[in-house]
Design a protein around this motif. Structure first.
Motif, PDB file in Angstrom:
ATOM      1  N   GLY A  20       0.788  -1.214   0.000  1.00  0.00           N
ATOM      2  CA  GLY A  20       0.000   0.000   0.000  1.00  0.00           C
ATOM      3  C   GLY A  20       0.822   1.267   0.000  1.00  0.00           C
ATOM      4  N   SER A  22       2.580   4.213  -1.438  1.00  0.00           N
ATOM      5  CA  SER A  22       2.498   4.868  -2.733  1.00  0.00           C
ATOM      6  C   SER A  22       3.134   6.236  -2.637  1.00  0.00           C
ATOM      7  N   LYS A  56      -4.230  -5.214  -7.545  1.00  0.00           N
ATOM      8  CA  LYS A  56      -4.127  -4.259  -6.432  1.00  0.00           C
ATOM      9  C   LYS A  56      -2.986  -3.276  -6.650  1.00  0.00           C
ATOM     10  N   GLU A  60      -3.152   0.834  -6.955  1.00  0.00           N
ATOM     11  CA  GLU A  60      -2.459   1.722  -6.020  1.00  0.00           C
ATOM     12  C   GLU A  60      -1.409   2.590  -6.709  1.00  0.00           C
ATOM     13  N   TYR A  61      -0.841   2.081  -7.790  1.00  0.00           N
ATOM     14  CA  TYR A  61       0.207   2.820  -8.503  1.00  0.00           C
ATOM     15  C   TYR A  61      -0.308   3.377  -9.837  1.00  0.00           C
ATOM     16  N   TYR A 328       6.605  -4.947  -3.142  1.00  0.00           N
ATOM     17  CA  TYR A 328       5.170  -5.075  -2.877  1.00  0.00           C
ATOM     18  C   TYR A 328       4.790  -6.544  -2.678  1.00  0.00           C
TER      19      TYR A 328
END
Length: 425
Positions: A20, A22, A56, A60-61, A328
């Motif tokens: 998570g 970022s 995911k 997030e990116y 990640y």
């Protein structure tokens, strides 16, 4: 493979190790960095986990990094590895590549992976289990990291053992000896039930995963310490004794040499060699089951550990971005998720166990102790693809009744011949 020319690797100033995280700038352009990522479909739960993590991560990116995934069929052979070899030969490898742990040395030696140790802090490296570090390391460099360890144990039908008055060991120190396990399998074998089950698949990687612990337990070394020679090791007297011991189970009908995939779950055998990934399949069986340790002989069995790892190929033009994804995937949170939501492999990081509440008792406690106390990586050698293929063929032939010494001599000859032709300087 042709060895790639050395490439320069940019250092990341800030290590990213939490899911998570970022806000890290990896691309100044308007469009995100796109990175290709290959992974195998060997277990549906594992492949589904990779796909979920890609989804995911991309969310997030968004606007910074986009992972473009390709799921590749592996099956019960080496189909995925064959595709990777073909891509290497045509200089068409993806940016990020999954590799089965023991293949890391081969990929690194062939220039298909770049070193990653400078992207991990000393603290992070200490958080990885020693067996995990061992399988990802070649020639002094760390090339690939895993998420879970597929540790091997002996699973048993507790109802069958109870009916026979047999109690399974609960500590490594009390593990059954070879003779004890053989006698137990004889006692438990009937016209309808086999005492043991050694075969998950007849080709591919399973055979060495299942039988390496028996070789280690008998004091046999699979290869020389530097991974360059097989003659005198895989065909040593200790290795021959091991082959003869395993062959005895097949000769006497104590194991099925061609079992169904669900023989244990259906009550067709009393004990089974298996990895932690079997646990989800046992949730709905109609008998009580348990886990114990692989039988010992001259020493404790070095239970085969390891799993799939992820690394970066020289084709990657933005290593910083690729490392965002690798951090990640391999963070403590991700490793815990890999265990809970993926194939149920125990995590590769000590800190991940703090995030899980089911490794302090029962079957998971046995699995954890096996991994921590006896986890043993497969041989580290760039010639591993030849070794595992010949090992698989020879040991299945042994179960079918082949002369043990001749079969093991065949492994040694094939390995050493390939080494001299390809790797000897």
């Amino acid at each position: 493979f042709m060895r790639k020319k050395p490439i320069s690797v940019l250092l990341i100033s800030t290590m990213v190790s939490m899911i998570g995280l970022s806000g890290v700038t990896v691309n100044a352009a308007d469009k995100p960095v796109e990175l290709s990522f290959w992974y195998p479909i060997s277990q549906e739960s594992e492949a589904a986990w990779y796909a979920t993590m890609v989804e995911k991560f991309n969310k997030e990116y968004e606007g910074k990094i986009k992972i473009v995934e390709t799921a590749n069929t592996r099956g019960e052979s080496f189909a995925y590895e064959d595709k990777v070899s073909a891509a290497a030969a045509t200089d068409s490898l993806p940016d990020i590549l999954m590799a089965d742990g023991p293949n890391v040395a081969s990929y690194a030696n062939s220039g298909m992976f770049i070193p990653l140790e400078e992207y991990f802090t000393e603290e992070e490296m200490k958080d990885f289990l020693p067996s995990t570090v061992a399988q990802g390391t070649y020639d002094g460099h760390f090339y690939a990291v895993g998420m879970g360890e597929g540790i091997i144990n002996l699973y048993y039908n507790k109802d069958m053992l109870d009916a026979a008055g047999i109690e399974a060991p609960t500590t490594v120190e009390d593990a059954w000896t070879w003779d004890e396990y053989y006698e137990i399998c004889k006692k438990l074998t009937t016209d309808e039930i086999y005492g043991g089950n050694f075969i998950q698949e007849k080709s591919g990687e399973w055979i060495i995963v299942a039988f390496q612990p028996f070789l280690i337990a008998n004091g046999a070394e699979l290869l020389s310490e530097d991974g360059s020679k097989a003659d005198g090791y895989i065909n040593s007297e200790a290795a021959i004794e091991t082959g003869e011991y395993l062959q005895k189970f097949a000769d006497e009908g104590l194991i099925n040499i061609d079992p169904t995939a669900t023989e244990f779950q259906e009550g067709g055998c009393a004990t089974k060699l298996a990895g932690a990934w079997i646990m989800p399949t046992l949730e709905d069986v109609d008998f009580n089951w348990g886990v114990t340790f692989i039988p010992k002989q001259k020493q404790d069995a070095g239970s085969t550990s390891g799993g799939w790892t992820v690394g970066i190929t020289p084709n990657c033009e933005n290593v910083d971005a690729a490392m965002e994804f690798i951090h990640y995937l391999s963070s403590p949170e991700a490793c815990a998720s890999f265990t809970k939501d993926g194939p149920a492999y125990p995590p590769v990081r000590y800190s991940a166990y703090d995030l899980l509440d089911d490794y302090e008792e029962g079957a998971n406690k046995i699995v954890k102790e096996t991994l921590f106390e006896t986890g043993h990586a497969r041989p580290v050698t760039p010639n591993y693809p030849i070794f595992t293929q010949k090992f698989s063929e020879a040991f299945y032939d042994i179960l079918l009744g082949a002369d043990v010494k001749e079969a093991l001599d065949g492994i040694a000859e094939a390995f050493d011949t390939e080494w001299e032709a390809t790797y000897a300087k």
